[in-house]
Design a protein around this motif. Structure first.
Motif, PDB file in Angstrom:
ATOM      1  N   LYS A   1      -6.410  22.778 -11.341  1.00  7.34           N
ATOM      2  CA  LYS A   1      -5.152  23.390 -10.897  1.00  7.34           C
ATOM      3  C   LYS A   1      -4.393  22.508  -9.894  1.00  7.34           C
ATOM      4  CE  LYS A   1      -6.259  26.905 -13.385  1.00  7.34           C
ATOM      5  NZ  LYS A   1      -5.632  27.060 -14.729  1.00  7.34           N
ATOM      6  N   ILE A   2      -4.381  21.211 -10.155  1.00 17.82           N
ATOM      7  CA  ILE A   2      -3.612  20.290  -9.320  1.00 17.82           C
ATOM      8  C   ILE A   2      -2.861  19.318 -10.209  1.00 17.82           C
ATOM      9  CG2 ILE A   2      -5.066  20.373  -7.237  1.00 17.82           C
ATOM     10  CD1 ILE A   2      -6.477  17.877  -8.198  1.00 17.82           C
ATOM     11  N   ARG A   3      -1.769  18.786  -9.700  1.00 14.36           N
ATOM     12  CA  ARG A   3      -1.012  17.781 -10.426  1.00 14.36           C
ATOM     13  C   ARG A   3      -0.366  16.829  -9.421  1.00 14.36           C
ATOM     14  NH1 ARG A   3       4.613  20.618 -12.617  1.00 14.36           N
ATOM     15  NH2 ARG A   3       5.405  21.306 -10.574  1.00 14.36           N
ATOM     16  N   PRO A   4      -0.131  15.565  -9.827  1.00  8.63           N
ATOM     17  CA  PRO A   4       0.506  14.616  -8.918  1.00  8.63           C
ATOM     18  C   PRO A   4       2.004  14.857  -8.837  1.00  8.63           C
ATOM     19  CG  PRO A   4       0.068  13.567 -11.030  1.00  8.63           C
ATOM     20  CD  PRO A   4      -0.523  14.948 -11.108  1.00  8.63           C
TER      21      PRO A   4
ATOM     22  N   GLU B   1       7.644   6.020  -1.252  1.00 13.27           N
ATOM     23  CA  GLU B   1       7.143   7.043  -0.326  1.00 13.27           C
ATOM     24  C   GLU B   1       5.828   7.658  -0.781  1.00 13.27           C
ATOM     25  OE1 GLU B   1       8.438   7.623   2.648  1.00 13.27           O
ATOM     26  OE2 GLU B   1       9.842   5.995   2.173  1.00 13.27           O
ATOM     27  N   GLY B   2       5.399   7.365  -2.010  1.00  6.62           N
ATOM     28  CA  GLY B   2       4.079   7.777  -2.454  1.00  6.62           C
ATOM     29  C   GLY B   2       4.021   9.135  -3.134  1.00  6.62           C
ATOM     30  N   PHE B   3       2.793   9.689  -3.160  1.00  8.40           N
ATOM     31  CA  PHE B   3       2.519  10.886  -3.949  1.00  8.40           C
ATOM     32  C   PHE B   3       1.661  11.881  -3.158  1.00  8.40           C
ATOM     33  CE2 PHE B   3       2.871   7.115  -6.526  1.00  8.40           C
ATOM     34  CZ  PHE B   3       3.805   7.467  -7.492  1.00  8.40           C
ATOM     35  N   HIS B   4       1.734  13.125  -3.569  1.00  8.31           N
ATOM     36  CA  HIS B   4       0.834  14.140  -3.019  1.00  8.31           C
ATOM     37  C   HIS B   4       0.311  14.993  -4.165  1.00  8.31           C
ATOM     38  CE1 HIS B   4       3.422  17.798  -3.371  1.00  8.31           C
ATOM     39  NE2 HIS B   4       4.393  16.896  -3.362  1.00  8.31           N
ATOM     40  N   ALA B   5      -0.769  15.708  -3.918  1.00  6.19           N
ATOM     41  CA  ALA B   5      -1.351  16.595  -4.932  1.00  6.19           C
ATOM     42  C   ALA B   5      -0.803  18.001  -4.726  1.00  6.19           C
ATOM     43  CB  ALA B   5      -2.871  16.589  -4.821  1.00  6.19           C
TER      44      ALA B   5
ATOM     45  N   LEU C   1       0.841  -1.196   0.000  1.00  4.91           N
ATOM     46  CA  LEU C   1       0.000   0.000   0.000  1.00  4.91           C
ATOM     47  C   LEU C   1       0.878   1.249   0.000  1.00  4.91           C
ATOM     48  CD1 LEU C   1      -2.694  -1.112   2.604  1.00  4.91           C
ATOM     49  CD2 LEU C   1      -2.955  -0.989   0.116  1.00  4.91           C
ATOM     50  N   ILE C   2       0.624   2.146  -0.947  1.00  5.62           N
ATOM     51  CA  ILE C   2       1.448   3.339  -1.147  1.00  5.62           C
ATOM     52  C   ILE C   2       0.680   4.584  -0.704  1.00  5.62           C
ATOM     53  CG2 ILE C   2       2.481   4.824  -2.911  1.00  5.62           C
ATOM     54  CD1 ILE C   2       4.140   2.417  -2.411  1.00  5.62           C
ATOM     55  N   LYS C   3       1.336   5.421   0.085  1.00  3.53           N
ATOM     56  CA  LYS C   3       0.701   6.659   0.551  1.00  3.53           C
ATOM     57  C   LYS C   3       0.371   7.585  -0.625  1.00  3.53           C
ATOM     58  CE  LYS C   3       2.958   6.668   5.091  1.00  3.53           C
ATOM     59  NZ  LYS C   3       3.937   7.336   5.972  1.00  3.53           N
ATOM     60  N   GLY C   4      -0.882   8.025  -0.653  1.00  6.58           N
ATOM     61  CA  GLY C   4      -1.298   8.994  -1.663  1.00  6.58           C
ATOM     62  C   GLY C   4      -1.361   8.463  -3.074  1.00  6.58           C
ATOM     63  N   LEU C   5      -1.488   7.151  -3.247  1.00  9.66           N
ATOM     64  CA  LEU C   5      -1.550   6.579  -4.595  1.00  9.66           C
ATOM     65  C   LEU C   5      -2.709   7.170  -5.395  1.00  9.66           C
ATOM     66  CD1 LEU C   5      -0.260   4.513  -6.517  1.00  9.66           C
ATOM     67  CD2 LEU C   5      -1.813   2.786  -5.575  1.00  9.66           C
ATOM     68  N   THR C   6      -3.770   7.551  -4.699  1.00 12.35           N
ATOM     69  CA  THR C   6      -4.934   8.149  -5.350  1.00 12.35           C
ATOM     70  C   THR C   6      -4.570   9.425  -6.095  1.00 12.35           C
ATOM     71  OG1 THR C   6      -6.361   7.248  -3.633  1.00 12.35           O
ATOM     72  CG2 THR C   6      -7.262   9.046  -4.929  1.00 12.35           C
ATOM     73  N   ASN C   7      -3.551  10.142  -5.638  1.00 14.48           N
ATOM     74  CA  ASN C   7      -3.156  11.385  -6.303  1.00 14.48           C
ATOM     75  C   ASN C   7      -2.577  11.141  -7.690  1.00 14.48           C
ATOM     76  OD1 ASN C   7      -3.704  13.410  -4.181  1.00 14.48           O
ATOM     77  ND2 ASN C   7      -2.172  12.253  -3.028  1.00 14.48           N
ATOM     78  N   LEU C   8      -2.085   9.948  -7.928  1.00 14.10           N
ATOM     79  CA  LEU C   8      -1.560   9.603  -9.243  1.00 14.10           C
ATOM     80  C   LEU C   8      -2.694   9.316 -10.216  1.00 14.10           C
ATOM     81  CD1 LEU C   8       1.067   9.110 -10.826  1.00 14.10           C
ATOM     82  CD2 LEU C   8       0.894   6.695 -10.176  1.00 14.10           C
TER      83      LEU C   8
ATOM     84  N   TRP D   1      -0.349  13.581   2.055  1.00  7.61           N
ATOM     85  CA  TRP D   1      -0.710  12.829   0.856  1.00  7.61           C
ATOM     86  C   TRP D   1      -2.230  12.783   0.615  1.00  7.61           C
ATOM     87  CZ3 TRP D   1       1.057  10.294   5.312  1.00  7.61           C
ATOM     88  CH2 TRP D   1       0.152   9.445   5.925  1.00  7.61           C
ATOM     89  N   LYS D   2      -2.988  13.552   1.363  1.00  8.61           N
ATOM     90  CA  LYS D   2      -4.439  13.535   1.230  1.00  8.61           C
ATOM     91  C   LYS D   2      -4.862  14.001  -0.164  1.00  8.61           C
ATOM     92  CE  LYS D   2      -8.564  14.869   3.868  1.00  8.61           C
ATOM     93  NZ  LYS D   2      -9.035  15.595   5.070  1.00  8.61           N
ATOM     94  N   ALA D   3      -5.746  13.237  -0.794  1.00  9.54           N
ATOM     95  CA  ALA D   3      -6.204  13.582  -2.139  1.00  9.54           C
ATOM     96  C   ALA D   3      -6.971  14.894  -2.126  1.00  9.54           C
ATOM     97  CB  ALA D   3      -7.077  12.461  -2.700  1.00  9.54           C
ATOM     98  N   ALA D   4      -6.826  15.664  -3.183  1.00 10.35           N
ATOM     99  CA  ALA D   4      -7.509  16.952  -3.275  1.00 10.35           C
ATOM    100  C   ALA D   4      -9.019  16.736  -3.304  1.00 10.35           C
ATOM    101  CB  ALA D   4      -7.064  17.688  -4.528  1.00 10.35           C
TER     102      ALA D   4
END
Length: 563
Positions: free
Chosen positions: A542-545, A554-558, A137-144, A326-329
């Motif tokens: 106006k967001i990007r991964p 380490e995952g992704f953030h928005a 499980l990857i932190k903030g994968l939803t942002n991708l 890493w919370k999704a927008a």
């Protein structure tokens, strides 16, 4: 087919051992089929927690096999009795039912070896399994990719059986489930000829829907377990409503299994709750129910929190006080409660769609193209005529109440026809069982025709251009190919080439030439996301991964872009 058969044997052994361990904790006497279902649930829970810190790779497979082996060794006497009982039952089946069982097993193997036909497989199933196998499980994968936030417990389960470190073609957990359910249905079909009980025929007729169900075998779609296991839940509730038969624990675990698989079925909790109240089971079952619920809920919430930053993704329920980086927008979440946009649809147009009144929306829903229109109309018809059966059988009242609540929840949140299918299948099977109840000579011919008709699209290429639900789906169902006797077809319909794109600190692979459906990712190397989708969110939201560090682990953030 040979590889799939070997994989099924592995799945059988793992589920047998894990099911034996869970069954010893529950202290229930059950049959082989139910032990395997308990094993599926136990395996799913295990992977939920293991994947928090570790990838589902060869080390997990080794640990898992050892654990399941202990389960088999320490409970070999009970398991041996269950297997012998299943074989004895098989020997008592009518000869035509035995032949049907053999033919259906071959057809399930053949279908499982074909290429997946489901669009969701191309948008996020393939990529989800890759992330689980390589990182867990990857932190903030939803942002991708916002669809990664829909990661089902069923996908975690499949990651424990697909041997992703050696192959990407062994997505066979759905085929295995269909196989054991077919055996279970045939057992009850044979039993019907002895008991003449409606609910035996109800379960025995499940394979008459094979033409539809088979399309979900070659991909790890969480829809199939919901379609099948919900019918078993209806049966167990019906069986225990008037006179309690001791099936509450199994009913409750199967309900939790489906909630982990697809959160939209949460109204199923109505059924075990009714049994607790009606038969005053609270004192005897509350410790068990509380303990298993706490474990299940913990795994579910942790999984959601890690990949999206929300506890109940895609809603913001109980998540306002949680603000990991890493919370999704929030802008991304709204897409799940509106018409999903294609690239050319802008947020203002989505708002206009949402301003239509109830009757306009209902009319548009009924007149959707392809299969959607057929099944949308069918669920309405079934809900209108089913009360005629309640009048003659009060046990069906609570099942109908559940159906109304489930329909209402789905219609006002995500009115996709697939989500209504458990209700459509359940009510249709019951009506068909009632129609055939007093004509037993017609049962096997009807069963044989509708269950074996799947051989047609397996042998001949089948045109579905007028029935498909997405323009991205192919116009034809690919027929079975002789080369798949040994090795199944690849896990994607497409042979995309990919371009490496740099977006801030993120380098990702994007399928080349895929313009019309920007959710598509296919079978690209990690990380893969469609360039069109990234551009869409940059332009309109106006967001990007972005990566949280230099490591994918380490995952992704928005990242919020300046206006």
């Amino acid at each position: 087919m040979l590889y799939i058969l070997l994989n099924w044997i592995y799945i059988f052994l793992i589920c047998l051992g894990m099911g034996a361990i869970l069954n010893s904790i529950l202290r229930t006497k059950t049959r082989l089929f139910y032990t395997l279902l308990l094993g599926i649930f136990a395996e799913m829970i295990l992977i939920h927690f293991y994947a928090i810190g570790f990838p589902i790779n060869e080390f997990f497979y080794g640990f898992n096999f050892i654990l399941a082996s202990f389960g088999i060794i320490f409970h070999k006497k009970i398991l041996s009795q269950q297997i012998k009982s299943a074989i004895s039952d098989w020997k008592t089946w009518k000869k035509p039912i035995q032949i049907l069982g053999i033919l259906l097993t071959i057809l399930i193997l053949m279908q499982s070896a074909t290429q997946p036909f489901i669009v969701d497989n191309e948008t996020y199933y393939i990529q989800t399994l890759k992330w689980l196998n390589e990182f867990g499980l990857i932190k903030g994968l939803t942002n991708l990719h916002i669809f990664f936030g829909q990661m089902s417990g069923w996908h975690l389960l499949q990651s424990g059986f697909n041997f992703g470190f050696v192959s990407n073609s062994l997505n066979d957990v759905n085929g295995f489930l269909m196989l054991i359910f077919t055996g279970f249905s045939l057992y009850h079909l044979n039993r019907f000829f002895q008991t003449r009980i409606t609910m035996d025929l109800f379960l025995g007729l499940i394979p008459v829907g094979n033409l539809f169900l088979f399309q979900f075998l070659s991909a790890p779609s969480p829809d199939l377990p919901v379609f099948l296991i919900s019918q078993l839940i209806f049966y167990l509730f019906y069986r225990n409503y008037v006179e309690y038969q001791g099936d509450f624990k199994m009913l409750f675990i199967l309900t939790l299994l489906l909630i982990l698989t697809k959160i939209t079925v949460v109204p199923l909790l109505i059924l075990p709750l009714v049994l607790i109240i009606r038969h005053q089971l609270f004192k005897s079952e509350w410790k068990y129910a509380f303990g298993i619920s706490l474990i299940t809920l913990s795994g579910f919430l942790l999984k959601n929190y890690i990949i999206s930053g929300y506890l109940f993704y895609p809603t913001e329920i109980l998540s306002s006080f949680l603000n990991p980086d890493w919370k999704a927008a929030p802008e991304m979440l709204r897409l799940f409660f509106e018409e999903r946009p294609e690239y050319e649809i802008i947020p203002n147009q989505l708002s206009e769609i949402n301003q239509e009144n109830f009757f306009q929306l209902f009319k548009n829903w009924l007149l959707e193209p392809g299969l959607r229109s057929i099944f949308n109309k069918l669920i309405i018809v079934l809900l209108l005529i089913f009360p005629l059966y309640i009048r003659k059988n009060k046990t069906l009242f609570w099942l109908y109440i559940y159906a109304l609540v489930q329909f209402g929840l789905l219609y006002f949140t995500s009115p996709q026809y697939r989500f209504f299918m458990p209700l459509i299948i359940g009510m249709s099977l019951y009506i068909l069982a009632k129609l055939l109840l007093h004509s037993p000579k017609k049962v096997i011919p009807v069963f044989a025709f509708f269950s074996l008709i799947v051989v047609v699209p397996l042998i001949f290429s089948f045109n579905v251009s007028n029935l498909k639900n997405s323009e991205f789906m192919p116009d034809k169902l690919e027929a079975y190919r002789i080369e798949n006797i040994i090795k199944p077809a690849k896990n994607s319909l497409h042979n995309f080439e990919y371009e490496l794109i740099e977006e801030g600190n993120l380098k990702y692979n994007s399928p080349i030439g895929q313009e019309e459906f920007f959710w598509i990712t296919g079978d690209g190397d990690l990380p893969t996301v469609n360039r069109r989708m990234v551009e869409y969110f940059k332009k309109w939201y106006k967001i990007r991964p972005q990566m949280r560090s230099e490591s994918l682990k380490e995952g992704f953030h928005a990242e919020k872009l300046k206006e």
